[in-house]
Scaffold this active site. Structure first.
Site, mmCIF file in Angstrom:
data_model
loop_
_atom_site.group_PDB
_atom_site.id
_atom_site.type_symbol
_atom_site.label_atom_id
_atom_site.label_comp_id
_atom_site.label_asym_id
_atom_site.label_seq_id
_atom_site.Cartn_x
_atom_site.Cartn_y
_atom_site.Cartn_z
ATOM 1 N N MET A 162 -14.549 -56.973 59.257
ATOM 2 C CA MET A 162 -13.750 -55.760 59.505
ATOM 3 C C MET A 162 -14.112 -55.265 60.891
ATOM 4 O O MET A 162 -15.273 -54.935 61.135
ATOM 5 C CB MET A 162 -14.169 -54.653 58.539
ATOM 6 C CG MET A 162 -13.656 -54.806 57.138
ATOM 7 S SD MET A 162 -14.457 -53.591 56.054
ATOM 8 C CE MET A 162 -14.070 -52.074 56.869
ATOM 9 N N TYR A 453 -23.044 -46.590 58.296
ATOM 10 C CA TYR A 453 -21.794 -47.349 58.515
ATOM 11 C C TYR A 453 -20.760 -47.058 57.436
ATOM 12 O O TYR A 453 -21.006 -46.337 56.497
ATOM 13 C CB TYR A 453 -22.032 -48.840 58.727
ATOM 14 C CG TYR A 453 -22.729 -49.665 57.661
ATOM 15 C CD1 TYR A 453 -22.840 -49.277 56.347
ATOM 16 C CD2 TYR A 453 -23.269 -50.904 58.011
ATOM 17 C CE1 TYR A 453 -23.461 -50.084 55.398
ATOM 18 C CE2 TYR A 453 -23.892 -51.712 57.072
ATOM 19 C CZ TYR A 453 -23.982 -51.291 55.771
ATOM 20 O OH TYR A 453 -24.583 -52.080 54.850
ATOM 21 N N GLU A 454 -19.571 -47.620 57.672
ATOM 22 C CA GLU A 454 -18.420 -47.379 56.789
ATOM 23 C C GLU A 454 -18.080 -45.878 56.739
ATOM 24 O O GLU A 454 -17.698 -45.345 55.706
ATOM 25 C CB GLU A 454 -18.745 -47.925 55.392
ATOM 26 C CG GLU A 454 -17.564 -48.509 54.648
ATOM 27 C CD GLU A 454 -16.793 -49.471 55.495
ATOM 28 O OE1 GLU A 454 -15.661 -49.133 55.831
ATOM 29 O OE2 GLU A 454 -17.306 -50.548 55.832
ATOM 30 N N GLY A 455 -18.258 -45.228 57.892
ATOM 31 C CA GLY A 455 -18.044 -43.779 57.977
ATOM 32 C C GLY A 455 -19.346 -43.067 57.685
ATOM 33 O O GLY A 455 -19.836 -43.103 56.547
ATOM 34 N N GLN A 460 -17.962 -38.559 55.581
ATOM 35 C CA GLN A 460 -17.524 -38.664 54.179
ATOM 36 C C GLN A 460 -17.381 -37.271 53.576
ATOM 37 O O GLN A 460 -16.444 -36.992 52.824
ATOM 38 C CB GLN A 460 -18.553 -39.452 53.341
ATOM 39 C CG GLN A 460 -18.843 -40.855 53.819
ATOM 40 C CD GLN A 460 -17.642 -41.757 53.734
ATOM 41 O OE1 GLN A 460 -16.814 -41.630 52.846
ATOM 42 N NE2 GLN A 460 -17.517 -42.662 54.672
#
Ligand SMILES: Cc1cc2nc3c(=O)[nH]c(=O)nc-3n(C[C@H](O)[C@H](O)[C@H](O)COP(=O)(O)OP(=O)(O)OC[C@H]3O[C@@H](n4cnc5c(N)ncnc54)[C@H](O)[C@@H]3O)c2cc1C
Length: 605
Positions: A162, A453-455, A460
């Site tokens: 990604m 990571y992943e926001g 969040q």
């Protein structure tokens, strides 16, 4: 040497006794899911994770990945383990059967993913990213990609990535510089640099399918500074023809790998796109008519779906790291001696008592265990809701709202708590926890990335407060309050009062906080922003607390039936009580912090 025992018994408890999967056989993909099949999958996954992945976790951390002559090499043993993983078909467990997967529900692949991550987070990320990639291609890819590329990803012959982050942008994707220009044949040429790409290159698979976001010039040839012209692309490392044949090397190359704090067996790469051939995913966006606002590209929906499932996966990483760290600390405090029990020596003939006698050591361990087992149950409940949302059941819509609401909570609260647990586990070791060879400090380092990571977790929380709460007039939080409140109303008996009572207090605080946000958050967005992290934690504590109350009910019923494994259920009640006594009391404090508003915080220049 660190240890790991996959929590098969706990999964049996959650899946069979708590969520009663046997009663869910009407759901899509659940028809064949007999208790024996579930057991078979869990025990085989456990064996694989314990015997193949865990033994190369510490050595992988010591050795790390290399970048030599433009090629990335993973640590010793990763290649063989990957081949064994592939041969066993673990990567395709929840993949659709029509593309060569085993067609199992996501609830099982999440369980396996927790075990694999606990055994070896660096390794588990390679197939984890591939899962996100093939899911996106199934949703948004052209028929030839679904026919030729998706099966190779599911089978594990190829891997996926990604690619969002760039040197100038992580959270704020509007700032992205990577661009793709359409060619007469309908493909695109991409130029730009992506950084921090997990599994961006490796020596495990023959090809890598990068899923990349990039801006395309608008109808006037301009690159806009918002998100409206961002599109979602597939960029293979080696070109792939529409007949599936692999061709020449594409212009997507590795610029280097990051030297980093943890997950050292995972190659985090800089990727350079230099006239790389790219295929847009999803239908071509139409330019807006004069006076109309440009609508987001349909392919972006595929990217958001990919990120949503990846966020749940990262939340599971928090649970996994918490569990493996806890297990090691638990073993250590049963070996190491220091001091004596406060009520007098537990083993008078010995030089000192074991560390486990000390209340503060027990506190740290129970903190970890009540988080891990409570969070595991919430994750499984959420993935079950995702399956219910895709069914024709009357509660499908509500289940979808609940899963959507829980996604940022699972990502952020569980990774915060997973790190907290790893840190407490290290504390149980004293100074020995700080020493590399004992292994527990690796869990602290590995678990730290999950919050970023992943926001990032603060982002969040903003997603929860800024988007999820207010959507459709607040239908998602109302669904949660009705679900938890409904359960409390149905379970008012005295035996459950020590669990239901605290959950009720937590729920009251959560509802008041939600009301406060509704009243203040729109008038002053800084109030919402300043409250977001506390609000997310509050919701997490209440939902895990409710799950503990449900598990306590099951454990009480089992104990009344006098089962042979009574200690397991007694432990459940202890962990449930710990959550009620030690975590739920945070709820009124969090409410007070939320209601303090943003005034003082915004004074910081
Ligand atoms: C090991 C590793 C692996 C990674 N793997 C991938 C990958 O595979 N693919 C990929 O695309 N990316 C990957 N990333 C990138 C990662 O997702 C980003 O680092 C992350 O999203 C944060 O972006 P940033 O680092 O640019 O931080 P910034 O956007 O600069 O933010 C810094 C901090 O500011 C705060 N912040 C920023 N914006 C806001 C806001 N709007 N509201 C509130 N707070 C805010 C947050 O606290 C945040 O932590 C990886 C990163 C690492 C370190």
């Amino acid at each position: 040497m660190p240890i790991y025992r996959a929590p098969v018994d706990d999964y049996r408890f959650v899946l069979h006794d708590l969520l009663e999967l046997e009663k869910q056989r009407d759901l899509p993909k659940f028809a064949d899911l007999s208790p024996d099949l579930i057991d078979d999958i869990l025990t085989n996954a456990a064996k694989f994770c314990e015997e193949v992945l865990q033994p190369i976790n510490q050595s992988g951390d010591e050795e790390g990945c290399y970048f030599e002559n433009g090629v990335v090499r993973t640590p010793k043993g990763f290649k063989e383990a990957y081949e064994a993983y592939r041969q066993a078909g673990w990567g395709g467990l929840a993949a659709p059967a029509e593309f060569g997967g085993a067609g199992m529900p996501i609830i099982l692949s999440m369980a396996v993913s927790e075990m694999a991550t606990a055994a070896n987070q660096s390794f588990a990320m390679y197939p984890g990213l591939t899962l996100a990639a093939y899911s996106a291609l199934v949703r948004s890819g052209a028929p030839w990609m679904r026919e030729h590329i998706v099966p190779k990803l599911i089978e594990g012959e190829w891997a996926g990535t990604m690619c969002l982050t760039e040197p100038g942008c992580g959270t704020d994707l509007r700032l992205m510089k990577t661009r793709a220009v359409e060619q007469p044949d309908g493909t695109y040429r991409m130029n730009g640099t992506k950084i921090f790409i997990s599994g961006g290159d490796q020596d495990l698979t023959a090809n890598i399918i990068h899923l990349v976001i990039a801006k395309v010039p608008d109808e006037n040839g301009r690159i806009l500074d918002d998100l409206s012209t961002v599109n979602f692309f597939m960029v293979p490392k080696f070109l792939v023809g529409e007949d599936g044949a692999m061709g020449a090397r594409n212009g997507a190359t590795v610029g280097g790998i990051e030297k980093k704090m943890g997950i050292k067996g995972q190659a985090t790469c800089v990727l350079n796109f230099d006239e790389a051939v790219a295929w847009r995913l999803g239908p071509k966006p139409t330019p807006p008519k004069p006076g109309e606002k440009r609508s987001a590209s349909a392919g972006m929906a595929g990217m958001f779906a990919m990120m949503n499932s990846a966020r749940l996966g990262v939340g599971v990483q928090g649970v996994a790291i918490g569990d493996v760290a806890y297990q090691n600390a638990m073993a250590y405090v049963h070996e190491r001696r220091a001091g004596q029990a406060l009520t007098g020596p537990a083993e008078p003939g010995k030089s000192a008592d074991l560390l486990i006698v000390h209340p503060d050591v027990k506190r740290m361990l129970l903190h970890c265990r009540s988080f891990v087992e409570g969070a595991r149950a919430v994750t499984m409940w959420t993935t079950l809701n995702m399956s219910i949302a895709r069914s024709s059941r009357p509660e499908a819509e509500t289940a979808g709202y609940l899963a959507d609401l829980m996604t940022p909570v699972i990502k952020a609260f569980f990774t915060d708590m997973g790190f907290e647990a790893a840190n407490l586990a290290m504390q149980c070791y004293g100074g020995h926890g700080y020493i590399r060879e004992n292994g527990v400090e690796q869990f602290v380092r590995d678990g730290r990335i999950n919050q970023l990571y992943e926001g990032a977790n603060g982002v969040q929380a903003m997603d929860l407060v800024g988007r999820k709460l207010g959507r459709k007039g607040g239908v998602a939080p109302m669904a949660l309050f009705a679900t938890v409140g409904g359960w409390l109303a149905e379970n008012e008996d005295a035996a459950l009062a020590p669990f239901a009572g605290p959950v009720k207090r937590g729920l009251d605080a959560l509802q008041q906080a939600t009301m406060w946000l509704a009243q203040h958050g729109i008038a002053n967005p800084n109030d919402a922003g300043a409250a977001a992290a506390d609000y997310l934690r509050l919701m997490g504590i209440v939902v895990v607390g409710w799950m503990w109350a449900r598990m306590a009910k099951v454990a009480q019923a089992k104990l009344a039936a006098n089962p042979p494994n009574a200690p397991f259920y007694k432990d459940k009640l202890t962990s449930a009580k710990y959550w009620m006594e030690r975590l739920i009391p945070e709820c009124p404090m969090l409410l007070e912090r939320i209601s303090a508003g943003s005034g003082t915080i915004m004074e910081l220049n």
